[in-house]
Design an enzyme around this catalytic site. Structure first.
Site, PDB file in Angstrom:
ATOM      1  CG  ASP A  15       6.518  -6.712  -2.375  1.00 47.02           C
ATOM      2  OD1 ASP A  15       6.030  -7.777  -1.967  1.00 47.02           O
ATOM      3  OD2 ASP A  15       6.108  -5.597  -2.019  1.00 47.02           O
TER       4      ASP A  15
ATOM      5  CG  ASN B  81      -3.380   4.541  13.335  1.00 43.43           C
ATOM      6  OD1 ASN B  81      -2.625   4.878  14.243  1.00 43.43           O
ATOM      7  ND2 ASN B  81      -4.115   3.456  13.400  1.00 43.43           N
TER       8      ASN B  81
ATOM      9  CB  VAL C  27      -9.967   1.364  11.706  1.00 45.68           C
ATOM     10  CG1 VAL C  27      -9.375   2.768  11.752  1.00 45.68           C
ATOM     11  CG2 VAL C  27     -11.431   1.425  12.084  1.00 45.68           C
TER      12      VAL C  27
ATOM     13  CE1 TYR D  49       4.746  -4.082  12.121  1.00 48.18           C
ATOM     14  CE2 TYR D  49       4.234  -2.462  13.810  1.00 48.18           C
ATOM     15  CZ  TYR D  49       4.454  -2.782  12.486  1.00 48.18           C
ATOM     16  OH  TYR D  49       4.384  -1.808  11.526  1.00 48.18           O
TER      17      TYR D  49
ATOM     18  CB  ALA E 249      10.039  -5.564   2.823  1.00 51.18           C
TER      19      ALA E 249
ATOM     20  CG  PHE F 115      -1.449   1.190   1.776  1.00 47.69           C
ATOM     21  CD1 PHE F 115      -2.089   2.120   0.959  1.00 47.69           C
ATOM     22  CD2 PHE F 115      -1.336   1.468   3.143  1.00 47.69           C
ATOM     23  CE1 PHE F 115      -2.609   3.303   1.487  1.00 47.69           C
ATOM     24  CE2 PHE F 115      -1.850   2.636   3.671  1.00 47.69           C
ATOM     25  CZ  PHE F 115      -2.477   3.566   2.846  1.00 47.69           C
TER      26      PHE F 115
HETATM   27  C1  UD2 Z   1      -1.889   0.657  14.044  1.00 42.01           C
HETATM   28  C2  UD2 Z   1      -1.147  -0.086  12.959  1.00 42.01           C
HETATM   29  C3  UD2 Z   1      -0.180  -1.067  13.550  1.00 42.01           C
HETATM   30  C4  UD2 Z   1       0.736  -0.405  14.570  1.00 42.01           C
HETATM   31  C5  UD2 Z   1      -0.131   0.350  15.598  1.00 42.01           C
HETATM   32  C6  UD2 Z   1       0.741   1.172  16.511  1.00 42.01           C
HETATM   33  C7  UD2 Z   1      -2.605  -0.301  11.040  1.00 42.01           C
HETATM   34  C8  UD2 Z   1      -3.496  -1.209  10.265  1.00 42.01           C
HETATM   35  N1  UD2 Z   1      -2.093  -0.842  12.148  1.00 42.01           N
HETATM   36  O1  UD2 Z   1      -2.702  -0.232  14.792  1.00 42.01           O
HETATM   37  O2  UD2 Z   1       0.619  -1.626  12.510  1.00 42.01           O
HETATM   38  O3  UD2 Z   1       1.618   0.471  13.913  1.00 42.01           O
HETATM   39  O4  UD2 Z   1      -1.002   1.276  14.951  1.00 42.01           O
HETATM   40  O5  UD2 Z   1       0.100   1.388  17.716  1.00 42.01           O
HETATM   41  O6  UD2 Z   1      -2.346   0.832  10.679  1.00 42.01           O
HETATM   42  N2  UD2 Z   1     -11.125  -0.720  15.036  1.00 42.01           N
HETATM   43  C9  UD2 Z   1     -12.496  -0.903  15.147  1.00 42.01           C
HETATM   44  N3  UD2 Z   1     -13.090  -1.683  14.201  1.00 42.01           N
HETATM   45  C10 UD2 Z   1     -12.415  -2.291  13.179  1.00 42.01           C
HETATM   46  C11 UD2 Z   1     -11.018  -2.106  13.105  1.00 42.01           C
HETATM   47  C12 UD2 Z   1     -10.407  -1.323  14.053  1.00 42.01           C
HETATM   48  O7  UD2 Z   1     -13.147  -0.378  16.064  1.00 42.01           O
HETATM   49  O8  UD2 Z   1     -13.048  -2.983  12.362  1.00 42.01           O
HETATM   50  C13 UD2 Z   1     -10.464   0.138  16.021  1.00 42.01           C
HETATM   51  C14 UD2 Z   1      -9.326  -0.588  16.737  1.00 42.01           C
HETATM   52  O9  UD2 Z   1      -9.799  -1.268  17.864  1.00 42.01           O
HETATM   53  C15 UD2 Z   1      -8.425   0.605  17.095  1.00 42.01           C
HETATM   54  C16 UD2 Z   1      -8.648   1.596  15.956  1.00 42.01           C
HETATM   55  O10 UD2 Z   1      -9.849   1.209  15.326  1.00 42.01           O
HETATM   56  O11 UD2 Z   1      -8.849   1.192  18.304  1.00 42.01           O
HETATM   57  C17 UD2 Z   1      -7.530   1.573  14.935  1.00 42.01           C
HETATM   58  O12 UD2 Z   1      -7.316   0.234  14.547  1.00 42.01           O
HETATM   59  P1  UD2 Z   1      -6.278  -0.175  13.378  1.00 42.01           P
HETATM   60  O13 UD2 Z   1      -6.284  -1.658  13.335  1.00 42.01           O
HETATM   61  O14 UD2 Z   1      -6.587   0.569  12.159  1.00 42.01           O
HETATM   62  O15 UD2 Z   1      -4.888   0.400  13.886  1.00 42.01           O
HETATM   63  P2  UD2 Z   1      -4.102   0.270  15.298  1.00 42.01           P
HETATM   64  O16 UD2 Z   1      -4.021   1.654  15.834  1.00 42.01           O
HETATM   65  O17 UD2 Z   1      -4.647  -0.804  16.151  1.00 42.01           O
END
Ligand code: UD2
Length: 315
Positions: free
Chosen positions: A36, A176, A191, A147, A80, A16
């Site tokens: 990749d 994010n 999300v 991670y 990567a 992405f």
């Molecule tokens: C992000 C990064 C991760 C890491 C982290 C650092 C992404 C995808 N992940 O995780 O790699 O760098 O930050 O702390 O960018 N949520 C919902 N419903 C959904 C999906 C998510 O409510 O269907 C909530 C989730 O519980 C969280 C927020 O949305 O509170 C963001 O979730 P995420 O998975 O996009 O990213 P995050 O911050 O967990």
């Protein structure tokens, strides 16, 4: 300032963020080699540039492959990785082989090929659940997942390779990231990609917890801008720099905004919070501004509008 490198290597370039970075590098006139293994990236992400790049399907666990890809390169962007946090919790050894040893091999290939500059993509995950907000680079890291540990060790290698071998390495701690081409297909996808595809399919999203948790959502084109600035910067060698927007948005509000832009009216379903979910994440951008001259260009609304256009076309 013109982009100072002609031949560059991008690892994870079919992903992405990588694919957006490559478009920008090609526009700068660079000869780009992409390394990749297509484990999570897609070759179709590179459709617009495929005729202008050299694509190498290979794995960063394989040093000779990296050495070959890095030959004659002046700069490396290392993206990567095994990118899913929960996946690294399930498979910590594999994560270590890719995210930790693989990263060390990238720096080693840089050293062996006299590559002078490397930009390493790290993550705000290294801050863990440190309650202080906004997160600034002087804070003690508190990694809570394999991670995060591996991203942090990558930052330490980056610093070492600057100190020991004089490679100009910069680590970027991404918050994010969102935008076109973010793959919504896994439950652990970003999300915004999940909520977008739910809204377009007119089905309710799941919000984990009460939805009051917030995130610093940065548009992918701004991340690309930070990558280019980091490669050009003279004063960030061995240093880690946050890349976000400095503002945060609650997940409940995010769904409301996505409903508005997509023209749907659907109530989300609520489920218990994800284990280890952090409450508030927002970047302190002082270092990014002072050392990189970084200022995000895309408002959240503008980034979301571009993202929506893409998901509509590619659902
Ligand atoms: C992000 C990064 C991760 C890491 C982290 C650092 C992404 C995808 N992940 O995780 O790699 O760098 O930050 O702390 O960018 N949520 C919902 N419903 C959904 C999906 C998510 O409510 O269907 C909530 C989730 O519980 C969280 C927020 O949305 O509170 C963001 O979730 P995420 O998975 O996009 O990213 P995050 O911050 O967990």
């Amino acid at each position: 300032m013109k982009f100072p490198f002609k031949k560059v290597l991008v690892t994870g370039g079919a992903g992405f963020i990588g694919s957006h970075l490559i478009e920008a590098l090609v526009a700068e006139g660079c000869q780009v080699t992409v390394l990749d293994n297509l484990s999570s990236g897609h070759i179709s992400n590179l459709d617009s540039v495929i005729d202008y790049i050299s694509f190498c399907r290979g794995d960063i666990r394989d040093l000779p492959t990296i050495e070959e890809a890095a030959r004659d390169c002046e700069a490396i962007f290392h993206l990567a990785a095994m990118v899913s946090v929960p996946q690294t919790v399930e498979r910590p050894l594999e994560s270590a082989a890719i995210n930790d040893l693989g990263t060390l091999q990238i720096f080693e290939a840089a050293r062996n090929n006299n590559v002078g500059c490397a930009v390493y993509i790290s993550s705000s995950a290294i801050y863990g659940d440190e309650p202080q907000s906004p997160k600034h680079e002087g804070m003690n890291p508190k990694p809570l997942s394999p991670y995060a540990v591996h991203k942090l060790s990558g930052e330490y290698y980056a610093r070492l390779y600057h100190e020991l071998y004089k490679i100009k390495t910069t680590s970027l701690r991404l918050f994010n990231v969102f935008g076109p081409r973010q793959d919504p297909s896994s439950p652990y996808s970003g999300v915004i990609s999940i909520f977008m595809s739910k809204a377009i399919a007119k089905s309710p999203p799941t919000i984990y917890g009460d939805g009051n948790q917030s995130r610093d959502f940065v548009y992918v084109k701004d991340v690309v801008k930070a990558c280019l600035l980091a490669a050009k910067a003279e004063n960030t060698a061995g240093i880690a720099v946050n890349v976000g927007t400095g503002s945060s948005l609650e997940i409940n509000r995010l769904w409301e905004m996505i409903c508005q832009i997509t023209g749907v009216k659907i109530k989300p379903q609520y489920m218990s919070p994800r284990p280890g979910d952090i409450l508030e994440s927002v970047a302190d951008l002082q270092r990014a501004k002072s050392l990189l001259g970084f200022e995000p260009e895309y408002s959240f609304e503008k980034g979301l509008a571009h993202t929506f256009e893409w998901y509509k076309r590619n659902r």
